[in-house]
Motif scaffolding. Sequence first.
Motif, PDB file in Angstrom:
ATOM      1  N   LEU A 128      -9.009   3.716   2.730  1.00 25.61           N
ATOM      2  CA  LEU A 128      -8.157   3.216   1.669  1.00 25.61           C
ATOM      3  C   LEU A 128      -7.836   4.415   0.700  1.00 25.61           C
ATOM      4  O   LEU A 128      -8.408   5.266   0.558  1.00 25.61           O
ATOM      5  CB  LEU A 128      -8.956   2.102   0.884  1.00 25.61           C
ATOM      6  N   ASP A 129      -6.625   4.164  -0.122  1.00 25.20           N
ATOM      7  CA  ASP A 129      -6.343   4.998  -1.214  1.00 25.20           C
ATOM      8  C   ASP A 129      -6.771   4.456  -2.368  1.00 25.20           C
ATOM      9  O   ASP A 129      -6.891   3.207  -2.676  1.00 25.20           O
ATOM     10  CB  ASP A 129      -4.663   4.799  -1.474  1.00 25.20           C
ATOM     11  N   ILE A 130      -7.418   5.490  -3.001  1.00 23.19           N
ATOM     12  CA  ILE A 130      -8.104   5.148  -4.184  1.00 23.19           C
ATOM     13  C   ILE A 130      -7.286   5.672  -5.329  1.00 23.19           C
ATOM     14  O   ILE A 130      -6.708   7.034  -5.186  1.00 23.19           O
ATOM     15  CB  ILE A 130      -9.423   5.723  -4.350  1.00 23.19           C
ATOM     16  N   LEU A 131      -6.839   4.818  -6.433  1.00 20.79           N
ATOM     17  CA  LEU A 131      -5.815   5.344  -7.366  1.00 20.79           C
ATOM     18  C   LEU A 131      -6.579   6.026  -8.430  1.00 20.79           C
ATOM     19  O   LEU A 131      -7.546   5.815  -9.004  1.00 20.79           O
ATOM     20  CB  LEU A 131      -5.238   3.860  -7.952  1.00 20.79           C
ATOM     21  N   GLY A 132      -5.850   7.169  -8.748  1.00 23.32           N
ATOM     22  CA  GLY A 132      -6.319   7.872 -10.046  1.00 23.32           C
ATOM     23  C   GLY A 132      -7.022   9.271  -9.888  1.00 23.32           C
ATOM     24  O   GLY A 132      -7.550   9.336  -8.486  1.00 23.32           O
ATOM     25  N   GLU A 133      -7.007  10.267 -10.563  1.00 22.37           N
ATOM     26  CA  GLU A 133      -7.840  11.437 -10.459  1.00 22.37           C
ATOM     27  C   GLU A 133      -9.363  11.237 -10.252  1.00 22.37           C
ATOM     28  O   GLU A 133      -9.882  12.337  -9.872  1.00 22.37           O
ATOM     29  CB  GLU A 133      -7.247  12.517 -11.639  1.00 22.37           C
ATOM     30  N   LEU A 134      -9.837  10.216 -10.784  1.00 22.58           N
ATOM     31  CA  LEU A 134     -11.113   9.996 -10.796  1.00 22.58           C
ATOM     32  C   LEU A 134     -11.793   9.289  -9.598  1.00 22.58           C
ATOM     33  O   LEU A 134     -12.611   8.774  -9.662  1.00 22.58           O
ATOM     34  CB  LEU A 134     -11.667   9.578 -12.061  1.00 22.58           C
ATOM     35  N   LYS A 135     -11.170   9.269  -8.667  1.00 18.14           N
ATOM     36  CA  LYS A 135     -11.103   8.226  -7.380  1.00 18.14           C
ATOM     37  C   LYS A 135     -12.333   8.826  -6.804  1.00 18.14           C
ATOM     38  O   LYS A 135     -13.056   7.574  -6.189  1.00 18.14           O
ATOM     39  CB  LYS A 135     -10.005   8.710  -6.364  1.00 18.14           C
ATOM     40  N   ASP A 136     -13.100   9.759  -6.970  1.00 21.99           N
ATOM     41  CA  ASP A 136     -14.570  10.187  -6.088  1.00 21.99           C
ATOM     42  C   ASP A 136     -15.555   9.869  -7.113  1.00 21.99           C
ATOM     43  O   ASP A 136     -16.788  10.120  -6.978  1.00 21.99           O
ATOM     44  CB  ASP A 136     -14.656  11.598  -5.835  1.00 21.99           C
ATOM     45  N   TYR A 137     -15.350   9.337  -8.445  1.00 21.43           N
ATOM     46  CA  TYR A 137     -16.444   9.130  -9.467  1.00 21.43           C
ATOM     47  C   TYR A 137     -16.706   7.613  -9.621  1.00 21.43           C
ATOM     48  O   TYR A 137     -15.793   6.843  -9.453  1.00 21.43           O
ATOM     49  CB  TYR A 137     -15.898   9.746 -10.684  1.00 21.43           C
ATOM     50  N   CYS A 138     -17.753   7.432  -9.885  1.00 22.70           N
ATOM     51  CA  CYS A 138     -18.414   6.070 -10.493  1.00 22.70           C
ATOM     52  C   CYS A 138     -18.643   6.244 -11.764  1.00 22.70           C
ATOM     53  O   CYS A 138     -18.949   7.591 -12.546  1.00 22.70           O
ATOM     54  CB  CYS A 138     -19.677   5.760  -9.744  1.00 22.70           C
ATOM     55  N   SER A 139     -18.722   5.263 -12.634  1.00 19.51           N
ATOM     56  CA  SER A 139     -18.849   5.486 -14.298  1.00 19.51           C
ATOM     57  C   SER A 139     -19.840   4.181 -14.559  1.00 19.51           C
ATOM     58  O   SER A 139     -19.583   3.064 -14.247  1.00 19.51           O
ATOM     59  CB  SER A 139     -17.823   5.554 -15.002  1.00 19.51           C
ATOM     60  N   ILE A 140     -20.677   4.444 -15.585  1.00 24.91           N
ATOM     61  CA  ILE A 140     -21.171   3.212 -16.225  1.00 24.91           C
ATOM     62  C   ILE A 140     -20.839   3.440 -17.866  1.00 24.91           C
ATOM     63  O   ILE A 140     -21.145   4.360 -18.343  1.00 24.91           O
ATOM     64  CB  ILE A 140     -22.681   3.515 -15.866  1.00 24.91           C
ATOM     65  N   ARG A 141     -20.543   2.339 -18.376  1.00 22.36           N
ATOM     66  CA  ARG A 141     -20.207   2.438 -19.696  1.00 22.36           C
ATOM     67  C   ARG A 141     -21.647   2.213 -20.541  1.00 22.36           C
ATOM     68  O   ARG A 141     -22.426   1.492 -20.261  1.00 22.36           O
ATOM     69  CB  ARG A 141     -19.522   1.031 -20.072  1.00 22.36           C
ATOM     70  N   ILE A 142     -21.516   3.317 -21.423  1.00 20.37           N
ATOM     71  CA  ILE A 142     -22.751   3.225 -22.530  1.00 20.37           C
ATOM     72  C   ILE A 142     -22.450   2.370 -23.668  1.00 20.37           C
ATOM     73  O   ILE A 142     -23.159   1.664 -24.093  1.00 20.37           O
ATOM     74  CB  ILE A 142     -23.165   4.585 -22.830  1.00 20.37           C
ATOM     75  N   ASN A 143     -21.193   2.478 -24.302  1.00 22.44           N
ATOM     76  CA  ASN A 143     -20.620   1.992 -25.357  1.00 22.44           C
ATOM     77  C   ASN A 143     -19.111   1.881 -25.251  1.00 22.44           C
ATOM     78  O   ASN A 143     -18.655   2.362 -24.267  1.00 22.44           O
ATOM     79  CB  ASN A 143     -21.329   2.346 -26.802  1.00 22.44           C
ATOM     80  N   ASN A 144     -18.506   1.573 -26.130  1.00 16.87           N
ATOM     81  CA  ASN A 144     -17.053   1.548 -26.151  1.00 16.87           C
ATOM     82  C   ASN A 144     -16.373   2.725 -26.170  1.00 16.87           C
ATOM     83  O   ASN A 144     -15.095   2.956 -25.835  1.00 16.87           O
ATOM     84  CB  ASN A 144     -16.249   0.909 -27.470  1.00 16.87           C
ATOM     85  N   TRP A 146     -18.319   5.881 -24.828  1.00 25.90           N
ATOM     86  CA  TRP A 146     -18.940   7.043 -23.977  1.00 25.90           C
ATOM     87  C   TRP A 146     -19.137   6.297 -22.715  1.00 25.90           C
ATOM     88  O   TRP A 146     -19.553   5.025 -22.512  1.00 25.90           O
ATOM     89  CB  TRP A 146     -20.069   7.273 -24.560  1.00 25.90           C
ATOM     90  N   ARG A 147     -19.118   6.833 -21.751  1.00 25.88           N
ATOM     91  CA  ARG A 147     -19.563   6.549 -20.173  1.00 25.88           C
ATOM     92  C   ARG A 147     -20.229   7.851 -19.546  1.00 25.88           C
ATOM     93  O   ARG A 147     -20.063   8.777 -19.718  1.00 25.88           O
ATOM     94  CB  ARG A 147     -18.380   6.179 -19.264  1.00 25.88           C
ATOM     95  N   ILE A 148     -21.149   7.256 -18.659  1.00 24.28           N
ATOM     96  CA  ILE A 148     -21.694   8.294 -17.696  1.00 24.28           C
ATOM     97  C   ILE A 148     -21.120   8.197 -16.507  1.00 24.28           C
ATOM     98  O   ILE A 148     -20.715   7.277 -16.041  1.00 24.28           O
ATOM     99  CB  ILE A 148     -23.191   7.760 -17.357  1.00 24.28           C
ATOM    100  N   GLN A 149     -20.568   9.436 -16.132  1.00 21.92           N
ATOM    101  CA  GLN A 149     -19.480   9.551 -14.966  1.00 21.92           C
ATOM    102  C   GLN A 149     -20.486  10.325 -13.974  1.00 21.92           C
ATOM    103  O   GLN A 149     -21.028  11.365 -14.299  1.00 21.92           O
ATOM    104  CB  GLN A 149     -18.265  10.287 -15.335  1.00 21.92           C
ATOM    105  N   PHE A 150     -20.283   9.927 -12.594  1.00 22.55           N
ATOM    106  CA  PHE A 150     -21.004  10.641 -11.591  1.00 22.55           C
ATOM    107  C   PHE A 150     -20.282  10.440 -10.273  1.00 22.55           C
ATOM    108  O   PHE A 150     -19.656   9.501  -9.894  1.00 22.55           O
ATOM    109  CB  PHE A 150     -22.418  10.222 -11.493  1.00 22.55           C
ATOM    110  N   GLU A 159     -23.137  15.481  -9.940  1.00 21.79           N
ATOM    111  CA  GLU A 159     -22.087  16.135 -10.859  1.00 21.79           C
ATOM    112  C   GLU A 159     -22.148  14.830 -12.175  1.00 21.79           C
ATOM    113  O   GLU A 159     -21.218  14.220 -12.495  1.00 21.79           O
ATOM    114  CB  GLU A 159     -20.655  15.899 -10.126  1.00 21.79           C
ATOM    115  N   VAL A 160     -23.091  14.675 -12.820  1.00 21.44           N
ATOM    116  CA  VAL A 160     -23.487  13.554 -13.682  1.00 21.44           C
ATOM    117  C   VAL A 160     -23.083  14.181 -15.075  1.00 21.44           C
ATOM    118  O   VAL A 160     -23.536  15.246 -15.272  1.00 21.44           O
ATOM    119  CB  VAL A 160     -24.968  13.240 -13.755  1.00 21.44           C
ATOM    120  N   GLN A 161     -22.337  13.476 -15.807  1.00 18.80           N
ATOM    121  CA  GLN A 161     -21.869  13.757 -17.005  1.00 18.80           C
ATOM    122  C   GLN A 161     -21.603  12.824 -17.983  1.00 18.80           C
ATOM    123  O   GLN A 161     -21.347  11.814 -17.405  1.00 18.80           O
ATOM    124  CB  GLN A 161     -20.636  14.671 -17.118  1.00 18.80           C
ATOM    125  N   ILE A 162     -21.819  12.991 -19.110  1.00 14.29           N
ATOM    126  CA  ILE A 162     -21.221  11.960 -20.292  1.00 14.29           C
ATOM    127  C   ILE A 162     -20.066  12.455 -20.770  1.00 14.29           C
ATOM    128  O   ILE A 162     -19.708  13.503 -21.335  1.00 14.29           O
ATOM    129  CB  ILE A 162     -22.305  11.920 -21.305  1.00 14.29           C
TER     130      ILE A 162
END
Length: 166
Positions: A128-144, A146-150, A159-162
């Motif tokens: 499938l086509d994944i839309l957007g430049e962050l297509k290979d990343y997952c994220s978890i919202r910390i608050n409105n 900040w997100r943890i992106q990995f 490649e974990v980063q806040i």
Amino acid sequence: MIGVFGSGSWATAVAKIVLEHPDTTINWWIREPEIIEGIKETGHNPIYLSEVYFDTKQINFSNDISEVIKKSDDLLFVVPSAFLDDSLQGITPEMLKGKNIHSAIKGVVLQTNQIVADYFHDKFDVILDILGELKDYCSIRINNQWRIQFKFQNNEAYEVQIVDYH
């Protein structure tokens, strides 16, 4: 014909963007019949992004996912990753053959512990086509703000980063 799958805030926004062209019609799968009826009656999603209005003449609504898949050439999945596996119960690889499949889903499919692209590949044998430049990343919202992106592979996060999303 484009099929849009999902009815939350993100799916509502994506449907609105797709329908910006006046000659466009979509098939929109919405699981909850009451949301379909609400949009038909008022022109807006009664639960999510209720300030966004639709020309309902541009939309073929259905809560039958198989019907929307059958009637659509391009499938745009916008279901939250936590509900993707349940939403696709009863769908077979044969039903998706010849379809252009796109995802605007972020996150991990909880039931299989996979990113969305791997889930579609393993379960339906499709790329499938994944839309957007962050297509290979997952994220978890910390608050409105900040997100943890990995990235996630073989049950490991890397490649974990806040990230500041604003």
